[in-house]
Design a protein around this motif. Structure first.
Motif, PDB file in Angstrom:
ATOM      1  N   GLY A 176       0.781  -1.231   0.000  1.00 28.92           N
ATOM      2  CA  GLY A 176       0.000   0.000   0.000  1.00 28.92           C
ATOM      3  C   GLY A 176       0.809   1.275   0.000  1.00 28.92           C
ATOM      4  N   GLY A 177       2.059   1.206   0.413  1.00 30.44           N
ATOM      5  CA  GLY A 177       2.887   2.402   0.446  1.00 30.44           C
ATOM      6  C   GLY A 177       3.352   2.876  -0.920  1.00 30.44           C
ATOM      7  N   LEU A 178       3.335   1.987  -1.919  1.00 28.29           N
ATOM      8  CA  LEU A 178       3.877   2.369  -3.226  1.00 28.29           C
ATOM      9  C   LEU A 178       3.044   3.419  -3.959  1.00 28.29           C
ATOM     10  CD1 LEU A 178       5.447  -1.009  -4.097  1.00 28.29           C
ATOM     11  CD2 LEU A 178       6.559   1.171  -4.580  1.00 28.29           C
ATOM     12  N   PRO A 179       1.711   3.292  -4.038  1.00 31.76           N
ATOM     13  CA  PRO A 179       0.963   4.370  -4.694  1.00 31.76           C
ATOM     14  C   PRO A 179       1.036   5.701  -3.960  1.00 31.76           C
ATOM     15  CG  PRO A 179      -0.531   2.680  -3.826  1.00 31.76           C
ATOM     16  CD  PRO A 179       0.847   2.147  -3.706  1.00 31.76           C
ATOM     17  N   VAL A 180       1.297   5.678  -2.667  1.00 29.54           N
ATOM     18  CA  VAL A 180       1.498   6.918  -1.915  1.00 29.54           C
ATOM     19  C   VAL A 180       2.885   7.494  -2.203  1.00 29.54           C
ATOM     20  CG1 VAL A 180       1.535   7.971   0.382  1.00 29.54           C
ATOM     21  CG2 VAL A 180      -0.016   6.065  -0.087  1.00 29.54           C
ATOM     22  N   ALA A 181       3.866   6.614  -2.275  1.00 27.97           N
ATOM     23  CA  ALA A 181       5.257   7.045  -2.405  1.00 27.97           C
ATOM     24  C   ALA A 181       5.607   7.553  -3.799  1.00 27.97           C
ATOM     25  CB  ALA A 181       6.192   5.894  -2.036  1.00 27.97           C
ATOM     26  N   ARG A 182       4.890   7.081  -4.830  1.00 26.30           N
ATOM     27  CA  ARG A 182       5.245   7.497  -6.194  1.00 26.30           C
ATOM     28  C   ARG A 182       5.171   9.012  -6.376  1.00 26.30           C
ATOM     29  NH1 ARG A 182       8.496   5.681  -9.665  1.00 26.30           N
ATOM     30  NH2 ARG A 182       9.259   7.772  -9.234  1.00 26.30           N
ATOM     31  N   PRO A 183       4.053   9.682  -6.016  1.00 24.85           N
ATOM     32  CA  PRO A 183       4.035  11.141  -6.158  1.00 24.85           C
ATOM     33  C   PRO A 183       5.011  11.844  -5.220  1.00 24.85           C
ATOM     34  CG  PRO A 183       1.945  10.336  -5.222  1.00 24.85           C
ATOM     35  CD  PRO A 183       2.713   9.153  -5.659  1.00 24.85           C
ATOM     36  N   ASP A 192       1.065   3.956   3.603  1.00 26.90           N
ATOM     37  CA  ASP A 192      -0.252   4.574   3.436  1.00 26.90           C
ATOM     38  C   ASP A 192      -0.899   4.954   4.759  1.00 26.90           C
ATOM     39  OD1 ASP A 192      -0.930   2.045   4.332  1.00 26.90           O
ATOM     40  OD2 ASP A 192      -1.852   1.399   2.465  1.00 26.90           O
ATOM     41  N   GLY A 193      -0.201   4.683   5.851  1.00 28.03           N
ATOM     42  CA  GLY A 193      -0.687   5.036   7.170  1.00 28.03           C
ATOM     43  C   GLY A 193      -0.058   4.120   8.197  1.00 28.03           C
ATOM     44  N   VAL A 194      -0.197   4.474   9.463  1.00 31.78           N
ATOM     45  CA  VAL A 194       0.325   3.633  10.537  1.00 31.78           C
ATOM     46  C   VAL A 194      -0.783   3.376  11.548  1.00 31.78           C
ATOM     47  CG1 VAL A 194       2.734   4.334  10.300  1.00 31.78           C
ATOM     48  CG2 VAL A 194       1.235   5.665  11.797  1.00 31.78           C
ATOM     49  N   ALA A 195      -0.761   2.202  12.152  1.00 31.73           N
ATOM     50  CA  ALA A 195      -1.711   1.854  13.210  1.00 31.73           C
ATOM     51  C   ALA A 195      -0.930   1.602  14.499  1.00 31.73           C
ATOM     52  CB  ALA A 195      -2.550   0.652  12.804  1.00 31.73           C
ATOM     53  N   THR A 196      -0.392   0.403  14.657  1.00 29.44           N
ATOM     54  CA  THR A 196       0.443   0.133  15.845  1.00 29.44           C
ATOM     55  C   THR A 196       1.863   0.658  15.658  1.00 29.44           C
ATOM     56  OG1 THR A 196       1.236  -2.026  15.067  1.00 29.44           O
ATOM     57  CG2 THR A 196      -0.865  -1.982  16.258  1.00 29.44           C
ATOM     58  N   GLY A 197       2.316   0.742  14.403  1.00 29.70           N
ATOM     59  CA  GLY A 197       3.667   1.231  14.130  1.00 29.70           C
ATOM     60  C   GLY A 197       4.747   0.171  14.191  1.00 29.70           C
ATOM     61  N   ALA A 241      21.661   4.701   6.318  1.00 35.35           N
ATOM     62  CA  ALA A 241      21.063   6.033   6.180  1.00 35.35           C
ATOM     63  C   ALA A 241      21.531   6.963   7.299  1.00 35.35           C
ATOM     64  CB  ALA A 241      19.541   5.939   6.183  1.00 35.35           C
ATOM     65  N   GLU A 242      21.942   8.155   6.918  1.00 35.55           N
ATOM     66  CA  GLU A 242      22.375   9.151   7.901  1.00 35.55           C
ATOM     67  C   GLU A 242      21.182   9.825   8.556  1.00 35.55           C
ATOM     68  OE1 GLU A 242      24.610  13.422   7.639  1.00 35.55           O
ATOM     69  OE2 GLU A 242      25.629  11.729   6.694  1.00 35.55           O
ATOM     70  N   ARG A 243      20.103   9.960   7.775  1.00 39.27           N
ATOM     71  CA  ARG A 243      18.886  10.615   8.267  1.00 39.27           C
ATOM     72  C   ARG A 243      17.689   9.853   7.712  1.00 39.27           C
ATOM     73  NH1 ARG A 243      16.601  15.292  10.226  1.00 39.27           N
ATOM     74  NH2 ARG A 243      14.826  16.164   9.089  1.00 39.27           N
ATOM     75  N   VAL A 244      16.711   9.568   8.575  1.00 41.01           N
ATOM     76  CA  VAL A 244      15.505   8.853   8.162  1.00 41.01           C
ATOM     77  C   VAL A 244      14.287   9.700   8.527  1.00 41.01           C
ATOM     78  CG1 VAL A 244      14.117   6.760   8.376  1.00 41.01           C
ATOM     79  CG2 VAL A 244      16.611   6.613   8.520  1.00 41.01           C
ATOM     80  N   VAL A 245      13.512  10.032   7.503  1.00 39.12           N
ATOM     81  CA  VAL A 245      12.267  10.779   7.683  1.00 39.12           C
ATOM     82  C   VAL A 245      11.114   9.826   7.402  1.00 39.12           C
ATOM     83  CG1 VAL A 245      10.857  12.721   6.894  1.00 39.12           C
ATOM     84  CG2 VAL A 245      13.361  12.934   6.951  1.00 39.12           C
ATOM     85  N   LEU A 246      10.156   9.773   8.297  1.00 34.92           N
ATOM     86  CA  LEU A 246       8.956   8.979   8.061  1.00 34.92           C
ATOM     87  C   LEU A 246       7.852   9.905   7.566  1.00 34.92           C
ATOM     88  CD1 LEU A 246       7.272   6.339   8.283  1.00 34.92           C
ATOM     89  CD2 LEU A 246       6.649   7.104  10.582  1.00 34.92           C
ATOM     90  N   ALA A 247       7.230   9.524   6.439  1.00 43.75           N
ATOM     91  CA  ALA A 247       6.144  10.328   5.875  1.00 43.75           C
ATOM     92  C   ALA A 247       4.925   9.439   5.665  1.00 43.75           C
ATOM     93  CB  ALA A 247       6.579  10.963   4.561  1.00 43.75           C
ATOM     94  N   VAL A 248       3.835   9.744   6.352  1.00 46.92           N
ATOM     95  CA  VAL A 248       2.604   8.957   6.244  1.00 46.92           C
ATOM     96  C   VAL A 248       1.399   9.893   6.228  1.00 46.92           C
ATOM     97  CG1 VAL A 248       3.484   6.833   7.287  1.00 46.92           C
ATOM     98  CG2 VAL A 248       2.565   8.632   8.758  1.00 46.92           C
ATOM     99  N   PRO A 249       0.324   9.484   5.565  1.00 50.97           N
ATOM    100  CA  PRO A 249      -0.868  10.335   5.546  1.00 50.97           C
ATOM    101  C   PRO A 249      -1.591  10.411   6.882  1.00 50.97           C
ATOM    102  CG  PRO A 249      -0.810   8.864   3.638  1.00 50.97           C
ATOM    103  CD  PRO A 249       0.235   8.384   4.596  1.00 50.97           C
ATOM    104  N   GLY A 305      -7.815   2.569   6.977  1.00 48.77           N
ATOM    105  CA  GLY A 305      -8.761   2.638   5.874  1.00 48.77           C
ATOM    106  C   GLY A 305      -9.934   3.568   6.086  1.00 48.77           C
ATOM    107  N   GLN A 306     -10.256   3.904   7.335  1.00 48.84           N
ATOM    108  CA  GLN A 306     -11.408   4.766   7.583  1.00 48.84           C
ATOM    109  C   GLN A 306     -11.180   6.197   7.095  1.00 48.84           C
ATOM    110  OE1 GLN A 306     -10.559   4.802  12.160  1.00 48.84           O
ATOM    111  NE2 GLN A 306     -12.126   6.370  11.863  1.00 48.84           N
ATOM    112  N   PHE A 307      -9.925   6.537   6.777  1.00 43.18           N
ATOM    113  CA  PHE A 307      -9.602   7.891   6.332  1.00 43.18           C
ATOM    114  C   PHE A 307      -9.432   7.990   4.810  1.00 43.18           C
ATOM    115  CE2 PHE A 307      -8.329   7.364  10.711  1.00 43.18           C
ATOM    116  CZ  PHE A 307      -9.002   8.421  11.296  1.00 43.18           C
ATOM    117  N   TYR A 308      -9.820   6.919   4.116  1.00 38.05           N
ATOM    118  CA  TYR A 308      -9.772   6.889   2.652  1.00 38.05           C
ATOM    119  C   TYR A 308     -11.166   6.593   2.106  1.00 38.05           C
ATOM    120  CZ  TYR A 308      -4.620   6.535   2.645  1.00 38.05           C
ATOM    121  OH  TYR A 308      -3.270   6.759   2.790  1.00 38.05           O
TER     122      TYR A 308
END
Length: 208
Positions: A32-39, A129-134, A149-157, A187-190
């Motif tokens: 599920g992360g791939l369609p989010v990550a492409r843009p 595409d999102g996190v629940a328990t993480g 990786a020297e720096r890791v940024v987490l990006a989720v909707p 999924g409740q936010f999509y």
């Protein structure tokens, strides 16, 4: 509310740019992360790759994550939960080995014979595409660090407040569009949150 994962990715990309986040590489969590990550990768002008992890299920309830392991072997275990449930070290070792094999196989399928990730000195943006328990997210963040990786940024909707706070202790920065106090499932936010097939997910890697 997001229309679909691509809409979430575009809005996430906008926020990353507003925050001044740059990336040497964007790592999507399949599927599920791939369609989010492409843009996100397109907007940040960075190559897109994958990093996978599998949760470690409880021996009595496989759906209950007591930890997770990334495809490169990086492990996170919820020590308090393991102790509360009385889970043995032997079970954890066995479950970690089993799920590591699954995560490694998934990564190999998606990366189609590419050499192992070498993130030495890079800034990696990990996208799902999102996190629940993480749980799997933490394993992916640790996996990116173990890959150099020297720096890791987490990006989720989207993600619940307690999980997002926990993830801030793992990543150098967490960028999250929605942090709703009432959270039941990603999924409740999509409006559309259909399952992503391996074939569809891999198609997003063709844009590199």
């Amino acid at each position: 509310m997001f229309a679909d994962r691509t809409d979430a990715g575009r809005r996430l990309a906008d926020l990353l740019v507003d925050r001044g986040v740059t990336a040497d590489i964007v790592l999507a969590v399949p599927r599920g992360g791939l369609p989010v990550a492409r843009p996100v990768a397109d907007r940040l002008d960075a190559p897109l790759d994958v990093i996978a992890a599998k949760k470690l299920g409880s021996p009595w309830n496989p759906e209950l994550a007591v930890g997770a392991v990334a495809s490169d072997g990086a492990v996170w275990v919820n020590a308090d939960l393991v102790e509360d449930l009385g889970i043995s070290e032997a079970y954890l070792d066995e479950e970690t080995g089993r799920q590591h094999a699954v995560a490694a196989e998934k990564t190999e399928t998606y990366r189609e014979g590419k050499p192992p990730l070498d993130l030495d000195g890079l800034t990696a943006v990990v996208v799902d595409d999102g996190v629940a328990t993480g749980a799997t997210t933490i394993a992916c963040i640790r996996g990116a660090r173990e890959a150099g990786a020297e720096r890791v940024v987490l990006a989720v909707p989207v993600g619940p407040p307690d999980t997002v706070e926990r993830l801030r202790a793992e990543a150098d920065e967490v960028v999250c569009l929605l942090i709703p106090p009432q959270f039941h499932a990603v999924g409740q936010f999509y409006e559309s949150f259909t399952q992503v097939s391996d074939e569809e997910a891999m198609s997003y890697l063709d844009g590199n």
